[in-house]
Design a protein around this motif. Structure first.
Motif, PDB file in Angstrom:
ATOM      1  N   CYS A 169       0.714  -1.039  -0.007  1.00  0.00           N
ATOM      2  CA  CYS A 169       0.100  -0.230  -0.073  1.00  0.00           C
ATOM      3  C   CYS A 169       1.046   1.123   0.163  1.00  0.00           C
ATOM      4  CB  CYS A 169      -1.022  -0.111   1.192  1.00  0.00           C
ATOM      5  SG  CYS A 169      -2.159  -0.986   1.107  1.00  0.00           S
ATOM      6  N   ALA A 170       0.580   2.143  -0.883  1.00  0.00           N
ATOM      7  CA  ALA A 170       1.362   3.629  -0.956  1.00  0.00           C
ATOM      8  C   ALA A 170       0.930   4.238   0.481  1.00  0.00           C
ATOM      9  CB  ALA A 170       1.166   4.212  -1.991  1.00  0.00           C
ATOM     10  N   CYS A 176      -6.812   3.901   3.770  1.00  0.00           N
ATOM     11  CA  CYS A 176      -6.984   4.318   2.472  1.00  0.00           C
ATOM     12  C   CYS A 176      -8.446   3.805   2.024  1.00  0.00           C
ATOM     13  CB  CYS A 176      -5.974   3.685   1.771  1.00  0.00           C
ATOM     14  SG  CYS A 176      -6.317   3.625  -0.004  1.00  0.00           S
ATOM     15  N   CYS A 192     -10.345  -3.129  -2.405  1.00  0.00           N
ATOM     16  CA  CYS A 192      -9.414  -2.335  -2.886  1.00  0.00           C
ATOM     17  C   CYS A 192      -9.302  -2.672  -4.589  1.00  0.00           C
ATOM     18  CB  CYS A 192      -8.028  -2.607  -2.258  1.00  0.00           C
ATOM     19  SG  CYS A 192      -6.822  -1.908  -3.200  1.00  0.00           S
ATOM     20  N   SER A 195      -6.722   1.700  -6.466  1.00  0.00           N
ATOM     21  CA  SER A 195      -6.706   3.302  -7.039  1.00  0.00           C
ATOM     22  C   SER A 195      -5.510   4.080  -6.997  1.00  0.00           C
ATOM     23  CB  SER A 195      -7.999   3.726  -6.235  1.00  0.00           C
ATOM     24  OG  SER A 195      -8.968   3.148  -6.295  1.00  0.00           O
ATOM     25  N   CYS A 196      -4.524   3.643  -6.032  1.00  0.00           N
ATOM     26  CA  CYS A 196      -3.383   4.428  -5.982  1.00  0.00           C
ATOM     27  C   CYS A 196      -2.392   4.092  -6.814  1.00  0.00           C
ATOM     28  CB  CYS A 196      -2.937   4.212  -4.553  1.00  0.00           C
ATOM     29  SG  CYS A 196      -2.242   2.131  -4.510  1.00  0.00           S
TER      30      CYS A 196
HETATM   31  S1  SF4 Z   1      -5.539   1.806  -3.143  1.00  0.00           S
HETATM   32 FE1  SF4 Z   1      -5.564  -0.174  -2.255  1.00  0.00          FE
HETATM   33  S2  SF4 Z   1      -3.448  -0.833  -2.517  1.00  0.00           S
HETATM   34 FE2  SF4 Z   1      -3.483   1.615  -2.868  1.00  0.00          FE
HETATM   35  S3  SF4 Z   1      -2.858   2.279  -0.801  1.00  0.00           S
HETATM   36 FE3  SF4 Z   1      -5.188   2.078  -1.018  1.00  0.00          FE
HETATM   37  S4  SF4 Z   1      -5.658   0.061  -0.061  1.00  0.00           S
HETATM   38 FE4  SF4 Z   1      -3.365   0.163  -0.502  1.00  0.00          FE
END
Ligand code: SF4
Lengths: 393, 270
Positions: A169-170, A176, A192, A195-196
């Motif tokens: 995860c960023a 998030c 999830c 989307s990052c």
């Molecule tokens: S979009 Fe998903 S992978 Fe990216 S930081 Fe958020 S929870 Fe983690």
């Protein structure tokens, strides 16, 4: 030297078996509810039973994820589920919610309670809070350096689990909710959508727009494993419940061999051998995240063009006749007569071979195997083990 | 009856019609721009007390092991202050306050992590008031808020991403961009949608583009919450909004205010 646990993800029963065969000390997966990774083909109770039986027969532990951040409706059936898991005899539960933790304490016995990385525990004082709640293990957040891991280990009696390989995860895990708004999927309940990692336009003050993304490179702590073992980290965890059988087998094989070499000899002779092997399975660039200190620019993942799924997994050996040395293989990627291939096995070194003839299911000779999942037979001049996979040389 | 609180940014705020102010520290507080040193906080508190305002201190960052000693130093100073509540997100803060026997001063900011009534019950068993997650739907709020330890941010930009990576600074370096990308709100566009990106002190955040608020929906449940917070992230002038929420607490002009707030939000965008 203290033994360290190699913990491998299992997206389904098949991957669990490969992880076990290739040397995992423990495996983790989610059930049909209460778990993240909604898209991984999660386990039914009967799968869990079978998986636990198989794993325990090989002295491998089984941890089940209970790691969603629950809403009111996510408690329905929880009690019954926990009672069933308790009867099956799983070894640990990976938990993100205090309410779930309470249920686990109430309805299970002899099951370890692990605090999920979703809780982003990144210091020893926070760990004390969890210790008071009767927790056994903390899966630490990925925002820690080796130095910090060392300090934390010195300050706590709880077992510590650290991610060593896979997607990251960023953002801080659990904090998030990009996907909730961008893809209408609840990130903290298995939705999830990464989307990052999407492409954004960043509008600068100058009026210029830049292509922008927030995702980070995947984690690879291969060269840092000796230090982690020296620090006394209890469990080294690999991410990837969505990954293929080939990935799971290969990655387990690599880290198993590396850990064993270090435990046996006190050093790693040549990291490059392991890194070469990793290249067969890695599709994204990797970095060490926070492990060597704060994240630098080249650790971030701003150039998605470099992403390139390797196509070198050729097939899964379904059967091997030790007398005739006939291999029955399920095809996964195109190969043909004259191709040099390699067999990887759980307990032996890889063996290479040039395909000189092969037959399809009807027993007809064929030159090319172009169809995914078609069953091919051919013979080899050596022995193969159960769980053998074939890849491009 | 529920009470209104908001973040403190400057001296003139003390004239605002709220029961209390949240003060943010230079370190370990995630509020942009208006964060204060310990000495500044000390002086602000004196002024707040003169105005008979409740004092909330905010330390809502997650804290890495390497920063623990700085956190402890700050906490050693904080416990000497005259404050009503300390808002925290990292349980290191709870551990410290527990050792001092002061947990009755704590409020847990659950951020994205408190989304069910049973979760709230856990914190009730520890006698901790809790800020609920902002993504909760009205129906969920109705059920959850039947417990008496819930707090809710009812207005403000919603944060949807929190990272310890200075992502904008790293990007600036990667692309060799000349302008500084920190301490300023940037727009991120994904197809037709816009989000707000912000980096300060090495931490990076993403917010929804539009202010999110609950107003009419709170009519029957507003008093279930111990405090209602009107968030001020990126918002300088909050007087108008606070007036409307004060009306809500008094059950006055709800329909009319609701429309006014809607207009306000469509006009104030960043
Ligand atoms: S979009 Fe998903 S992978 Fe990216 S930081 Fe958020 S929870 Fe983690």
């Amino acid at each position: 030297m203290k033994k360290v646990e190699l913990l491998i993800p299992a997206g389904d029963l098949e991957r669990l078996k490969y992880a076990v065969m290739y040397g995992a000390d423990a495996v983790y997966f989610g059930g049909m509810s209460f778990s993240l990774r909604a898209k991984a083909s999660n386990f039914t109770l009967s799968d869990i039973k079978e998986g636990v039986k198989f794993a325990h027969e090989h002295n491998v532990k089984v941890y089940v994820t209970l790691n969603i951040v629950p809403h009111n409706e996510d408690f329905e059936g929880l009690k019954e589920y926990l009672i069933a898991l308790n009867e099956i005899g799983i070894d640990g539960l990976i938990i993100s919610s205090f309410a779930y933790l309470y249920f686990v304490s109430k309805y299970t016995k002899n099951i370890e309670k692990h605090i999920s990385t979703q809780c982003s525990v990144i210091n020893s004082e926070a760990i004390k809070f969890y210790e008071d709640l009767g927790v056994d293990r903390i899966v630490l957040g990925r925002e820690l350096s080796l130095e910090e891991l060392k300090v934390i280990k010195e300050k706590t009696k709880l077992k510590l689990e650290v991610f060593i390989h896979g997607g990251m995860c960023a953002g801080l895990s659990g904090r998030c909710i990009l996907s909730n708004y961008m893809a209408c999927r609840d990130a903290n309940r298995g939705g999830c959508a990464h989307s990052c990692r999407w492409n954004y336009a960043l509008k600068l003050d100058s009026g210029k727009e830049e292509n922008f993304t927030m995702g980070s490179k995947d984690l690879c702590a291969l060269r840092l494993i000796p230090e982690m073992i020296d620090i006394g980290i209890d469990s080294l965890k690999i991410e990837g419940r969505m990954k293929s059988v080939y990935y799971i087998a290969s990655i387990t094989r690599i880290y198993r061999a590396l850990i064993d070499e270090y435990l046996k000899t006190g050093k790693i002779n040549d990291f490059k051998i392991y890194e070469e092997e990793l290249r067969y399975v890695e599709s994204r660039e990797t970095a060490t995240g926070f492990l060597k200190g704060d994240v630098k620019q080249d650790e971030q993942y701003f150039d998605p063009k470099l992403e390139n799924a390797p196509k070198n997994f050729l097939g899964k050996v379904l059967d091997f006749n030790p007398k005739t040395k006939e291999v029955t293989l399920e095809q996964r990627n195109h190969f043909k007569i004259g191709d040099e291939v390699e067999f990887i096995m759980p307990h032996k070194d890889a063996v290479s071979f040039i395909i000189d003839e092969m037959k399809n299911e009807e027993g007809e000779r064929i030159e090319v195997a172009p169809h995914p999942l078609e069953v091919i037979t051919f013979t080899v001049p050596f022995m193969l083990e159960e769980g053998t996979l074939m890849r491009k040389k | 009856m529920s009470k209104l609180i908001t973040e403190y940014t400057k001296l003139e705020d003390l004239k605002l019609n709220v029961s209390g102010f949240i003060i943010n520290f230079k370190s370990f507080s995630l509020f942009p721009k208006y964060r204060f040193t310990f000495d500044e906080v000390k002086k602000i508190i004196l002024k707040m007390r003169k105005e008979k305002k409740l004092v909330f201190l905010n330390l809502d960052a997650l804290v890495r092991e390497k920063d623990l000693s700085n956190l402890k130093c700050l906490l050693d100073q904080i416990v000497t202050l005259d404050f009503d509540y300390l808002i925290f997100h990292d349980f290191a803060v709870y551990t410290y306050f527990k050792e001092k026997g002061l947990t009755d001063k704590l409020i847990y900011d659950g951020k994205t992590m408190v989304t069910s009534k049973k979760e709230l019950e856990f914190f009730a068993s520890k006698k901790l008031p809790v800020f609920l997650s902002r993504e909760l739907k009205q129906k969920e709020l109705e059920v959850i808020s039947t417990l008496d330890n819930a707090l809710l941010e009812v207005f403000g930009y919603e944060r949807i991403f929190y990272s310890k990576r200075p992502i904008l600074s790293l990007f600036k370096e990667f692309k060799n961009i000349k302008e500084s990308l920190t301490n300023k709100v940037y727009k991120l566009q994904e197809k037709d949608d816009i989000y707000l990106a912000y980096e300060e002190e090495g931490e990076y955040f993403v917010y929804l583009e539009k202010i999110k608020y609950l107003y009419k929906e709170l009519k029957d449940i507003k008093n279930n919450f111990k405090f209602l917070k009107v968030g001020r992230t990126f918002i300088e002038d909050i007087g108008f909004v606070l007036d409307k929420y004060n009306d809500l607490l008094l059950n006055e002009n709800i329909e009319e205010n609701s429309k006014l707030l809607e207009n306000y939000i469509s006009e104030v965008g960043l």
